[in-house]
Every structure is written in C-alpha cells, then in structure tokens.
Design a protein around this motif. Structure first.
Motif, PDB file in Angstrom:
ATOM      1  N   HIS A  58       0.856  -1.185   0.070  1.00 21.39           N
ATOM      2  CA  HIS A  58      -0.054  -0.115   0.034  1.00 21.39           C
ATOM      3  C   HIS A  58       0.845   1.318   0.116  1.00 21.39           C
ATOM      4  O   HIS A  58       0.662   2.244  -0.757  1.00 21.39           O
ATOM      5  N   ASN A  59       1.859   1.285   0.629  1.00 22.70           N
ATOM      6  CA  ASN A  59       2.888   2.365   0.812  1.00 22.70           C
ATOM      7  C   ASN A  59       3.623   2.909  -0.349  1.00 22.70           C
ATOM      8  O   ASN A  59       4.175   3.788  -0.337  1.00 22.70           O
ATOM      9  N   ASN A  60       3.988   1.692  -1.028  1.00 25.17           N
ATOM     10  CA  ASN A  60       5.186   1.957  -1.946  1.00 25.17           C
ATOM     11  C   ASN A  60       4.762   1.681  -3.339  1.00 25.17           C
ATOM     12  O   ASN A  60       5.595   1.643  -4.437  1.00 25.17           O
ATOM     13  N   GLY A  61       3.472   1.756  -3.685  1.00 22.33           N
ATOM     14  CA  GLY A  61       2.875   1.453  -5.169  1.00 22.33           C
ATOM     15  C   GLY A  61       3.031   0.333  -5.743  1.00 22.33           C
ATOM     16  O   GLY A  61       2.782   0.119  -6.994  1.00 22.33           O
ATOM     17  N   TRP A  62       3.034  -0.879  -5.090  1.00 19.48           N
ATOM     18  CA  TRP A  62       2.927  -2.249  -5.663  1.00 19.48           C
ATOM     19  C   TRP A  62       1.502  -2.395  -5.652  1.00 19.48           C
ATOM     20  O   TRP A  62       0.504  -1.978  -5.046  1.00 19.48           O
ATOM     21  N   TRP A  63       0.896  -3.261  -6.621  1.00 17.27           N
ATOM     22  CA  TRP A  63      -0.463  -3.622  -6.666  1.00 17.27           C
ATOM     23  C   TRP A  63      -0.451  -5.281  -7.034  1.00 17.27           C
ATOM     24  O   TRP A  63       0.462  -5.682  -7.867  1.00 17.27           O
ATOM     25  N   ILE A  64      -1.387  -5.926  -6.985  1.00 16.47           N
ATOM     26  CA  ILE A  64      -1.962  -7.313  -7.422  1.00 16.47           C
ATOM     27  C   ILE A  64      -2.934  -7.363  -8.282  1.00 16.47           C
ATOM     28  O   ILE A  64      -4.036  -6.924  -8.044  1.00 16.47           O
ATOM     29  N   THR A  65      -2.820  -8.087  -9.312  1.00 17.19           N
ATOM     30  CA  THR A  65      -4.234  -8.379 -10.301  1.00 17.19           C
ATOM     31  C   THR A  65      -4.388  -9.997 -10.205  1.00 17.19           C
ATOM     32  O   THR A  65      -3.327 -10.803 -10.005  1.00 17.19           O
ATOM     33  N   ARG A  66      -5.449 -10.319 -10.845  1.00 18.88           N
ATOM     34  CA  ARG A  66      -5.704 -11.692 -11.128  1.00 18.88           C
ATOM     35  C   ARG A  66      -6.656 -11.775 -12.247  1.00 18.88           C
ATOM     36  O   ARG A  66      -7.767 -11.038 -12.050  1.00 18.88           O
ATOM     37  N   ASP A  67      -6.304 -12.585 -13.353  1.00 21.87           N
ATOM     38  CA  ASP A  67      -7.195 -12.658 -14.460  1.00 21.87           C
ATOM     39  C   ASP A  67      -8.016 -13.896 -14.067  1.00 21.87           C
ATOM     40  O   ASP A  67      -7.539 -15.046 -14.400  1.00 21.87           O
ATOM     41  N   HIS A 113       2.745  -6.612  -9.194  1.00 25.20           N
ATOM     42  CA  HIS A 113       3.330  -5.574 -10.087  1.00 25.20           C
ATOM     43  C   HIS A 113       3.921  -4.523  -9.285  1.00 25.20           C
ATOM     44  O   HIS A 113       3.456  -4.092  -8.202  1.00 25.20           O
ATOM     45  N   PRO A 114       5.434  -4.368  -9.587  1.00 26.37           N
ATOM     46  CA  PRO A 114       6.241  -3.733  -8.824  1.00 26.37           C
ATOM     47  C   PRO A 114       5.918  -1.961  -9.384  1.00 26.37           C
ATOM     48  O   PRO A 114       5.213  -1.664 -10.139  1.00 26.37           O
ATOM     49  N   PRO A 115       6.357  -1.009  -8.441  1.00 25.85           N
ATOM     50  CA  PRO A 115       5.932   0.327  -8.966  1.00 25.85           C
ATOM     51  C   PRO A 115       6.464   0.917 -10.050  1.00 25.85           C
ATOM     52  O   PRO A 115       7.523   0.247 -10.537  1.00 25.85           O
ATOM     53  N   ALA A 116       5.817   1.648 -10.749  1.00 22.79           N
ATOM     54  CA  ALA A 116       6.330   2.135 -11.874  1.00 22.79           C
ATOM     55  C   ALA A 116       7.633   2.690 -11.827  1.00 22.79           C
ATOM     56  O   ALA A 116       8.266   3.503 -11.115  1.00 22.79           O
ATOM     57  N   GLY A 117       8.477   2.363 -12.989  1.00 20.70           N
ATOM     58  CA  GLY A 117       9.793   2.945 -13.084  1.00 20.70           C
ATOM     59  C   GLY A 117      10.754   2.230 -12.333  1.00 20.70           C
ATOM     60  O   GLY A 117      11.961   2.637 -12.128  1.00 20.70           O
ATOM     61  N   SER A 118      10.356   1.112 -11.473  1.00 16.09           N
ATOM     62  CA  SER A 118      11.476   0.309 -11.055  1.00 16.09           C
ATOM     63  C   SER A 118      12.275  -0.457 -11.822  1.00 16.09           C
ATOM     64  O   SER A 118      13.244  -1.331 -11.384  1.00 16.09           O
ATOM     65  N   GLY A 119      11.998  -0.940 -13.172  1.00 15.23           N
ATOM     66  CA  GLY A 119      12.777  -1.555 -14.065  1.00 15.23           C
ATOM     67  C   GLY A 119      12.748  -3.065 -14.043  1.00 15.23           C
ATOM     68  O   GLY A 119      13.355  -3.879 -14.697  1.00 15.23           O
ATOM     69  N   THR A 120      11.690  -3.678 -13.082  1.00 17.99           N
ATOM     70  CA  THR A 120      11.638  -4.982 -13.150  1.00 17.99           C
ATOM     71  C   THR A 120       9.734  -5.493 -13.665  1.00 17.99           C
ATOM     72  O   THR A 120       9.104  -4.429 -13.555  1.00 17.99           O
ATOM     73  N   GLY A 121       9.799  -6.503 -13.998  1.00 20.16           N
ATOM     74  CA  GLY A 121       8.390  -6.871 -14.445  1.00 20.16           C
ATOM     75  C   GLY A 121       7.741  -7.637 -13.391  1.00 20.16           C
ATOM     76  O   GLY A 121       7.747  -7.815 -12.354  1.00 20.16           O
ATOM     77  N   PRO A 122       6.465  -7.933 -13.751  1.00 19.43           N
ATOM     78  CA  PRO A 122       5.487  -8.604 -12.979  1.00 19.43           C
ATOM     79  C   PRO A 122       6.044  -9.893 -12.479  1.00 19.43           C
ATOM     80  O   PRO A 122       6.675 -10.676 -13.184  1.00 19.43           O
ATOM     81  N   ILE A 123       5.604 -10.214 -11.136  1.00 22.76           N
ATOM     82  CA  ILE A 123       6.055 -11.415 -10.501  1.00 22.76           C
ATOM     83  C   ILE A 123       4.905 -12.314 -10.172  1.00 22.76           C
ATOM     84  O   ILE A 123       3.766 -11.821  -9.625  1.00 22.76           O
TER      85      ILE A 123
END
Length: 510
Positions: free
Chosen positions: A452-461, A469-479
């Motif tokens: 919640h504090n660092n801009g991560w978020w979770i999705t599910r299809d 999903h890491p914060p925007a601009g982190s340079g890493t992809g979804p996990i």
C-alpha cells in the motif's frame, strides 16, 4: 562457455565497480560510497562468484571422498595428510563448520554419481574376429536433475542438500514397481527444482517431506514413530544454582507448541491488525509489555502448566484458538479407497496448514476423533468455491479456505505462516471490491504495508495466478505469486502421479 570462463566473467562484472578496487583494509570505507543500486548489484554478483567457487569446492570434495574410502586405509587422499576423513580435512583446511563440511561431501558425492559416461556404440570385432563386447547402458540416478542444476549454477549446494534430505532415497514400497518409485522421486526432484527459488532452504526441505510422505504413507508412519520415540525432557543445575531444561518435542506436540507461542505473541511479531476492538486493546497492551519475547514465552508456558486443565482459554491466549490445523484428502478417511495396515492404523498422511509438517494416518485419525472437520471445496486448481458472504472483513471460514490455498504470505521470499498474515483485497473495498475468496490473498503485515505504501499492486485474471506488479519505473517486471500450501500438490502433482494428491478436508487439532 567453460567453467573458468563463466567464473572469470562473473569476476569481470564485479570489476566495473571502481570503489571495490582498493586495498582490503580500505574496502569497508570505500564500499560505503556505493549507491543503493550498486550495493544491490554487488550483492547479486558476489552471489554468482560464491556459487561458482562453492560448486568447484563441492565437486573436488566429492573426488576427495571417493579417494579416501576405508578400502584405501592410510593411503587415502586425506589420510596421507593425517586426517581421519574428508569432513575433518575440509574443516581443517577451510574452517567450515562440521555441518557445512558434511553437506559439501554429500553433495559432492551425489555430483560424482551423476557423472557417468554416456554409453557408446559397441566396439568393432577384434583382429582375430572375436566379437566386441556390447556396452552396458548406464541409467542416470533419479537426482541427476538436481546435480545438473548445481553444476549450471541454478541450484545452491544448500538447496540441493535440503531436497535430498527431505526426499531421502526412494523406498521399497510393497506392491509398487521399483522403477515407478524411482521415477516418482525423479519427478519430485524436478518439481522441487522448479520452486527452489520461491522459498527458503528450510521451507524447501519441508516441501520435499510434504511431497514424499503421501507417496510413502507406510514410511511416514515409521518415520513419525522414530521421531516420537526421541521425545524427552532433560534438566540440570548450573554453577550458579539456576535450573535449566531442554525439551525434545515429538512432531505434533512441537508444531502445537510453536503455534501456541505464535498465537500468543502475534502482536509482538507483526501479527494481523484487522481485529475486533477488544482484541486490539489486548494486543496493544501486549505490544507495550516491558518483558522480552523470551520472558513472555516463559511466563506463558508456566501459566499453562500451573493452570492445567482448569485454565481459562481466553485468559491464556485471548480469543484466538491455538492449534495445529491438519489438511488431508477427504476420501482418505471417508471414501472407498481408505486403507489400514496390519495394526489397524489409517494408511494416509496429512499436512499442517503451512506445509512445514506432515503427519501419518495414526495422528490424523486421533485428530479427527478429538476435533471436528471443515470441508473446503476447491476447483481443480485449488481455488475455494465457497466464496462466503459480502462483508468488509473476511470471516473465519473464508480465512481457513484462503490459508489452505495460499499456505502463508505469498510475497516472494516471505516465510510468514497463515496465522501471521492478513487478507488483502486485490480489488480495493473502497472502489467496490468484494470480500470473496477469489479476490483475497494472504500477506503478512510488513508486505501488506509495503504494497500500500510503496506503489505495488496485485492483479488476477479470472481464476489464474495472482500477479504482483512493482512500482512504475522500478525496471522490473510482474512477478507470479506461487502458493506455499501443501495442497499445491493436489492440483499440480508430478506427471502421472495422481496418487500424490492430498487434501480437501481440514481438521483442527486443539
């Protein structure tokens, strides 16, 4: 690329950091000038160098052990230097602990077992027309995928040892072909290799035991009996007159006691925050208590001992029940396939909710006799079908279903068990998200706040995997977030090993 070429390449990638090219005495001060990104990169690169050096050391340790057998007497490789065995030699030369030396030798011996020459075509007839001898095909050992991974650098020696220790060698199982059993162990090794990077070494060994015991329930019963027989208490008085005690728990009692302490001390260890008002007041009081965690655990233990059967449950550990929740397939205790051994014991296995403990049918049957059961209906991928009610917070039944699916905090690398987690709404409640099992995921307090504090978020299809999903601009992809539950083997067993499927019924042992 040869081994030394890859080693030199790893060292060369470290050499780009000019701050590290100093006299050893200046290294701490110079390394302090590295940027945060560089610190992370250096740690990752040194890991590669250490892994390759460790692989080389492990291989030659295996060679040393092969040349130091008892058959060589005092002419053995390490005996000629005055050492009794290879473990003693490694400890003396490298300064490693006895445990590390034993592990190094065992993994090295395993690597040599896999280093078999490939069969060649039969030799030509001899000069006198004598037919050549046909070669004997060499069968690769079941653990060769693990050995190959160590040599490639994708599996550490510690991970290799944990898997081998957890699985053990393929047993002789009555009524089953040895080839099938060995193939099953090989399939288990491949599956554990796939998840090795997703969990700690300790958890990896636990997963290995979890996948082994359902495939060998008779062996699980024997192993539990051997562990149970080691239980005991020893007391002594030191020079200052202080009484000391040492307890060796049997597996079930040890898990129960660990869960009891975890439950009682949860507020001090970052436990769930979303609790009722009266529970929050008690939790705040415990968090402010001046005693150390060790002192609190001691006082709790003796409160239980003194209170005995008359203990007031709420006074001891509040409104949350402490116990070990066992998970097994319902058909193993109620279906037509139920089996019993010559002593009338149930031939089955059950897993603890966090997947770190497996128990045999005799313990499972005792738990079923003493407590009730909760049925959890899942689809073929482990998703709970009982989606529960619409409410702000997940209720107890929903938490049980989600814990059975997730097995603990799903953040990669986190080892917090289910009781130390909170259920996160991947669709924010404030934005209309529903309190349904398929839209909730277990996260420990630290990672819940990190999200919640660092801009991560979770999705599910749909009913697919949860994706972090890491914060925007982190340079890493979804996990992709992978379940840590022992029930993962229910919907993802090794190929053609459907008998490894485990559970859909939970029994809580109080």
């Amino acid at each position: 690329m040869t081994f030394f070429e890859s080693l030199n390449d790893a060292v060369a990638r470290l050499a780009v950091f000019e701050e590290l090219n100093v006299d050893a005495s200046q290294l701490p001060a110079s390394a302090s000038a590295l940027s945060d990104r560089s610190v992370r990169d250096v740690i990752a690169l040194t890991r590669d160098v250490i892994a390759k050096a460790t692989t080389l050391q492990t291989v030659v340790a295996g060679v040393a052990a092969a040349r130091s057998g008892r058959d060589r007497g005092h002419k053995g490789l390490v005996q000629e230097t005055g050492h009794r065995n290879t473990v003693e030699f490694l400890r003396d030369v490298t300064g490693m602990s006895r445990g590390d030396a034993i592990r190094t030798v065992k993994v090295g011996q395993s690597l040599l077992q896999s280093a078999v020459p490939a069969p060649t075509s039969g030799p030509a007839d001899g000069p006198d027309g004598v037919p050549g001898v046909e070669p004997v095909a060499v069968t690769a050992p079941w653990h060769q995928p693990l050995d190959d991974a160590v040599l490639r650098g994708t599996l550490t020696t510690a991970q290799h040892a944990a898997i081998r220790r957890g699985l053990g060698d393929p047993p002789v199982i009555a009524g089953r072909d040895d080839g099938d059993v060995i193939a099953a162990w090989g399939a288990a090794a491949v599956e554990l290799l796939r998840i090795a990077g997703e969990c700690t070494v300790e958890d990896l060994a636990g997963h290995a035991r979890t996948i082994r015991d359902p495939a060998d329930p008779e062996g699980a019963e024997a192993r539990h009996r051997a562990a149970y027989d080691k239980r005991g208490y020893r007391g002594w008085t030191d020079a200052d007159g202080l009484q000391h005690g040492s307890i060796v728990f049997d597996p079930e009692a040890g898990a129960w006691f660990a869960h009891l302490l975890s439950t009682a001390l949860s507020p001090r260890r970052g436990g769930p925050r979303f609790v009722a008002a009266d529970e929050k007041q008690a939790a705040d009081a415990l968090a402010a208590d001046p005693r150390t965690n060790e002192q609190l655990a001691y006082d709790l233990l003796f409160d239980l001992i003194r209170a005995g059967a008359k203990a007031n449950h709420a006074d001891v550990y509040g409104s949350k029940d402490a116990g070990v929740r066992l998970i097994t397939m319902k058909d193993t205790v109620t279906g037509a396939t139920t089996r019993r051994d010559a002593f009338g014991r149930l031939v089955a296995t059950a897993c603890s909710e966090d997947g770190k403990l497996t128990l045999p049918g005799s313990v499972l049957e005792h738990a079923l006799c003493m407590t009730g059961t909760i049925d959890i209906l899942t689809d073929t991928r482990g998703n709970p079908l009982d989606l529960g009610r619409e409410a702000r917070l997940y209720d107890k039944r929903q938490r049980i279903a989600i814990a059975a699916r997730d097995g603990g905090c799903l953040w990669q690398g986190c080892d917090r068990p289910p009781e130390m987690t909170e259920v996160h709404h991947i669709d924010p409640w404030s934005a209309g998200g529903a309190t349904d099992c398929d839209r909730g995921i277990l996260l420990c307090r630290h990672h819940h706040l990190t999200l919640h504090n660092n801009g991560w978020w979770i999705t599910r299809d749909g009913m697919g995997p949860f994706v972090l999903h890491p914060p925007a601009g982190s340079g890493t992809g979804p996990i992709v977030m992978t379940s840590k539950s022992p029930l993962r083997w229910l919907w993802d067993p090794p190929p053609d090993r459907v008998s490894w499927r485990m559970g859909a019924t939970a029994a809580t042992a109080a």
